[in-house]
Design an enzyme around this catalytic site. Structure first.
Site, mmCIF file in Angstrom:
data_model
loop_
_atom_site.group_PDB
_atom_site.id
_atom_site.type_symbol
_atom_site.label_atom_id
_atom_site.label_comp_id
_atom_site.label_asym_id
_atom_site.label_seq_id
_atom_site.Cartn_x
_atom_site.Cartn_y
_atom_site.Cartn_z
ATOM 1 N N SER A 29 0.842 -1.199 0.000
ATOM 2 C CA SER A 29 0.000 0.000 0.000
ATOM 3 C C SER A 29 0.877 1.249 0.000
ATOM 4 C CB SER A 29 -0.945 -0.033 1.202
ATOM 5 O OG SER A 29 -1.940 0.961 1.065
ATOM 6 N N ASN A 30 0.350 2.376 0.419
ATOM 7 C CA ASN A 30 1.108 3.626 0.443
ATOM 8 C C ASN A 30 0.618 4.515 1.577
ATOM 9 O OD1 ASN A 30 -0.984 5.615 -0.654
ATOM 10 N ND2 ASN A 30 -1.004 4.010 -2.216
ATOM 11 N N HIS A 31 1.220 5.698 1.709
ATOM 12 C CA HIS A 31 0.976 6.554 2.884
ATOM 13 C C HIS A 31 -0.270 7.439 2.813
ATOM 14 C CE1 HIS A 31 4.652 5.541 4.922
ATOM 15 N NE2 HIS A 31 5.389 5.874 3.883
ATOM 16 N N SER A 32 -1.047 7.336 1.757
ATOM 17 C CA SER A 32 -2.211 8.230 1.654
ATOM 18 C C SER A 32 -3.193 7.981 2.801
ATOM 19 C CB SER A 32 -2.925 8.001 0.315
ATOM 20 O OG SER A 32 -4.138 8.709 0.298
#
Ligand code: C5P
Length: 217
Positions: A29-32
């Site tokens: 996933s990512n930091h959003s």
């Protein structure tokens, strides 16, 4: 009661990070956090629009008056956004969608061994580009989060995804990007650029809603 400025308009907002499963335990996933997208969805609904918020997993409350569609993966977000765009007046693409996803998901937990491991990743589909290719006269706006050559990258995305305008934010600017409650953005469209000062995300959302109102008029 006075008619609200976006009354009768149907708008989609995508927000948050997608989650790409590797096995039942792990994911990419990512930091959003979804904050910017949720602020936009809330602002548009506050102005009377019928808003569908297609969202990855977040810890944020659903903004008042917004219809929320929860998804996990980029593929699920693609299906939900394409479906919702049918019959909408426009969309704001705010989600941080995974560009790659594991080519297969293991049904059981992958056991570690002593050596390294390799996971083959496949390209996901570009939701914004898909909507852009079939948008007709509908409005489409997107975001560019960049770390270098910001304006050139944003302009390329504006063209490639057929956005009416793109909202550029740079991770080089203090107070911009993930997690925080402020953002520093530049609007770019075919007429030119408008650089805004650092401001709260909900104020950025109001400026984006102003732009949307002008275009939909
Ligand atoms: O190409 P890049 O991911 O930087 O483009 C960012 C813009 O495209 C954002 O508006 C994002 O929401 C959208 N996007 C999308 N689907 C993807 C990748 C990006 O809608 N698969």
């Amino acid at each position: 009661e006075k008619k609200k400025s976006l009354q009768g308009k149907r708008l989609i907002v995508t927000a948050g990070a997608t989650i790409e499963a590797i096995d039942p335990v792990r994911f990419i996933s990512n930091h959003s956090t979804g904050k910017m997208g949720y602020a936009i969805a809330g602002e548009l609904a506050g102005r009377g629009a019928e808003v569908t918020l297609v969202t990855g997993r977040t810890s944020l409350p659903t903004p008042a008056g917004v219809e929320r569609v929860d998804v996990l993966s980029a593929a699920e977000m693609y299906d939900a956004a394409v479906r919702a765009f049918d019959g909408a007046d426009g969309a704001v693409m705010c989600a941080a969608v995974a560009d790659y996803t594991p080519e297969s998901v293991s049904e059981t937990k992958i056991k570690k061994c002593d050596g390294d491991m390799c996971i083959t990743l496949r390209r996901t589909r570009d939701i914004a580009a898909e909507l852009g290719a079939h948008k007709g006269s509908r409005l489409l706006a997107g975001f560019a989060l960049e770390t270098h050559d910001e304006e050139a990258h944003a302009e390329a995305k504006l063209a490639k995804k057929n956005f009416d305008f793109i909202v550029l934010n740079s991770l080089r600017d203090a107070g911009a990007g993930f997690r925080g409650d402020t953002n520093k953005v530049t609007f770019i469209d075919r007429a030119g650029r408008e650089e805004l000062p650092l401001m709260p995300k909900r104020e950025v959302a109001a400026r984006i809603a102003d732009k949307i109102e002008k275009i939909l008029k």
